[in-house]
Motif scaffolding. Structure first.
Motif, PDB file in Angstrom:
ATOM      1  N   HIS A 255       1.428   2.825   3.461  1.00 28.14           N
ATOM      2  CA  HIS A 255       0.716   4.080   3.162  1.00 28.14           C
ATOM      3  C   HIS A 255       1.683   5.220   2.881  1.00 28.14           C
ATOM      4  CE1 HIS A 255      -2.767   6.806   3.174  1.00 28.14           C
ATOM      5  NE2 HIS A 255      -3.446   5.692   2.979  1.00 28.14           N
TER       6      HIS A 255
ATOM      7  N   HIS B  66       0.857  -1.203   0.000  1.00 27.44           N
ATOM      8  CA  HIS B  66       0.000   0.000   0.000  1.00 27.44           C
ATOM      9  C   HIS B  66       0.883   1.239   0.000  1.00 27.44           C
ATOM     10  CE1 HIS B  66      -4.266   1.346   0.838  1.00 27.44           C
ATOM     11  NE2 HIS B  66      -3.581   2.465   0.787  1.00 27.44           N
TER      12      HIS B  66
ATOM     13  N   HIS C 154       1.491   5.081  -1.668  1.00 26.92           N
ATOM     14  CA  HIS C 154       0.926   6.197  -2.450  1.00 26.92           C
ATOM     15  C   HIS C 154       2.038   7.164  -2.810  1.00 26.92           C
ATOM     16  CE1 HIS C 154      -3.229   5.063  -1.964  1.00 26.92           C
ATOM     17  NE2 HIS C 154      -3.098   4.990  -0.661  1.00 26.92           N
TER      18      HIS C 154
ATOM     19  N   HIS D  19      -6.672  -1.535   4.969  1.00 27.66           N
ATOM     20  CA  HIS D  19      -6.942  -0.781   6.207  1.00 27.66           C
ATOM     21  C   HIS D  19      -7.757  -1.597   7.219  1.00 27.66           C
ATOM     22  CE1 HIS D  19      -5.606   2.434   3.690  1.00 27.66           C
ATOM     23  NE2 HIS D  19      -6.712   2.490   2.988  1.00 27.66           N
TER      24      HIS D  19
HETATM   25 ZN   LIG Z   1      -4.460   4.264   0.657  1.00 25.88          ZN
END
Ligand SMILES: [Zn+2]
Length: 438
Positions: free
Chosen positions: A348, A109, A111, A242
């Motif tokens: 993240h 995950h 970004h 999540h």
């Molecule tokens: Zn995300």
């Protein structure tokens, strides 16, 4: 023009992969599960023997002391103890005595968020593959300059959502099943190796997305808020992003519906509202156990991303709702792990309590703080993520025939997971990357 070039490179590469008659496992991965930059990554050409390190292979077994890993070209050719592996006379010997050798870390995950250079920084910190579950392919053009060292980029294209989107710039809006089929196929055609559905998608459209992606062999993952997790998993999801995506399932139905309606009306309600529902959730509870059993039975991957939700007492001031809510998120994550759920690690990438580039290591630390064994954290970070990406035939562990994505660190991460911050060298595809790590 760039897009056309990518398209051609992609299909040439796909052709190489499918037509490859090598008996090595690396030839098996379907083209639609490839990293978008597969054809751009430097291919190692040397024969290298890394000797003396303790090997943690990514499969969760006992570490091998005084290990020797032989790399030929971009693949692992032999693994064993020093003295057991025959090292060719032309091999470059890397004396790694006292260090620990692990498979390259995989981030489920990641970004980019317009942070130019972040993938390269993650690579220098040991992350050799990332999945971005929600960004246009073009967002990565600036990272893919010739010669730039970046991790293997597994992209999903923009996440699929419905109006009003929470993140319009990273979303592709769909209104019905025809649009879902079209969007999924188009993103896979453009190189997506996963599909991500966002929280306004109802179960019947998640099902369409899953059916369409699965026909192409591509996994589907979701961020949930207003759809109950079991309903979404029944629709065919492979993974859930999540830990907060399980909020509705673990909250009494009346309170869950209150939260659901509030988020339905205002996307931003979730930001504080999630802590309010999580503070009342219990990790040691029949509900959590029955959800765990369900996830185990379905084989669902769970990527908890604790980092973005971390909340701490600072200078004596604290919002107790947030403190309690985050505490429960950690406890449920640990409970899932203890109960045998397929846990995978995602950072993240930019989070409140990690310096730029260190979110992955912070996520590992948060898992250990939650009560998860460091050995399980490393498996989640490497081999389990490779399975989640469906690339475990060529990545995720230190085994003969796998691609040589490796990290050398100082210290023992099984005793202190923060040792994963002590990066000494990183190898991608059989070639060392710039060792200037800080
Ligand atoms: Zn995300």
């Amino acid at each position: 023009m760039v897009a056309l070039y990518r398209y051609i490179v992609y299909f040439l590469w796909a052709g190489i992969i499918t037509s490859c008659s090598s008996n090595l496992a690396a030839a098996q991965t379907q083209p639609c599960l490839m990293e978008v930059n597969a054809g751009e990554i430097v291919v190692g050409t040397a024969t290298i023997a890394i000797t003396g390190a303790t090997i943690i292979d990514g499969n969760g077994g006992k570490p091998v002391d005084s290990g020797c890993v032989l790399i030929q070209g971009n693949k692992i050719a032999a693994v064993g103890k020093v003295g057991e592996v025959s090292v060719p006379t032309d091999a470059v010997i890397v004396n790694a005595t006292g260090l620990t050798l692990l498979p390259g870390f995989i981030d489920a995950h990641f970004h980019l968020d317009n942070q130019h250079g972040l993938p390269a920084l993650f690579l220098r910190h040991g992350v050799t593959a990332v999945r971005d579950p929600g960004a246009w392919m073009e967002a990565y053009d600036g990272e893919r300059q010739p010669g730039s060292s970046v991790p293997r980029l597994f992209l999903s294209g923009p996440h699929l959502d419905m109006p009003p989107p929470a993140y319009p710039h990273d979303a592709y809006l769909v209104r019905d099943s025809i649009e879902v089929v079209h969007a999924v196929n188009r993103q896979i055609d453009e190189g997506a190796s996963s599909v991500k559905v966002y929280f306004r998608m109802p179960p019947h459209l998640i099902r369409v997305a899953c059916n369409t992606a699965h026909q192409r062999g591509v996994p589907v993952t979701a961020h949930l808020e207003i759809t109950e997790a079991k309903e979404a998993i029944e629709a065919g999801l492979d993974g859930i992003e999540h830990i907060t995506s399980f909020g509705l399932t673990l909250t009494p139905r009346r309170d869950a519906e209150k939260y659901r309606q509030a988020v339905w009306l205002d996307n931003n309600f979730r930001k504080d509202g999630r802590y309010r529902i999580w503070k009342d959730i219990h990790a040691v509870d029949p509900n959590t156990d029955s959800l765990s059993s369900y996830l185990v039975k379905k084989g669902t991957y769970v990527c908890p991303t604790l980092g973005p939700f971390e909340y701490r007492l600072e200078n004596g001031h604290a919002d107790t709702v947030k403190l309690m809510g985050f505490h429960t998120m950690k406890a449920v994550t640990a409970k899932f792990s203890q109960n045998g759920v397929r846990m995978v690690l995602g950072s993240h990438s930019m989070i409140p309590y990690a310096a730029l580039g260190w979110a992955y290591q912070r996520e590992m630390e948060l898992w250990v703080e939650s009560g998860i064994d460091p050995s399980d954290v490393i498996v989640a970070a490497t081999m389990q993520n490779a399975r989640y990406f469906k690339v475990d035939d060529r990545l995720g562990s230190i085994e003969v025939g796998k691609l040589a994505d490796l990290v050398l660190i100082e210290g023992n991460p099984l005793q202190n997971i923060s040792a994963t911050r002590n990066i000494k060298r990183v190898m991608l595809n059989g070639a060392w990357i710039n060792s200037n790590t800080r």
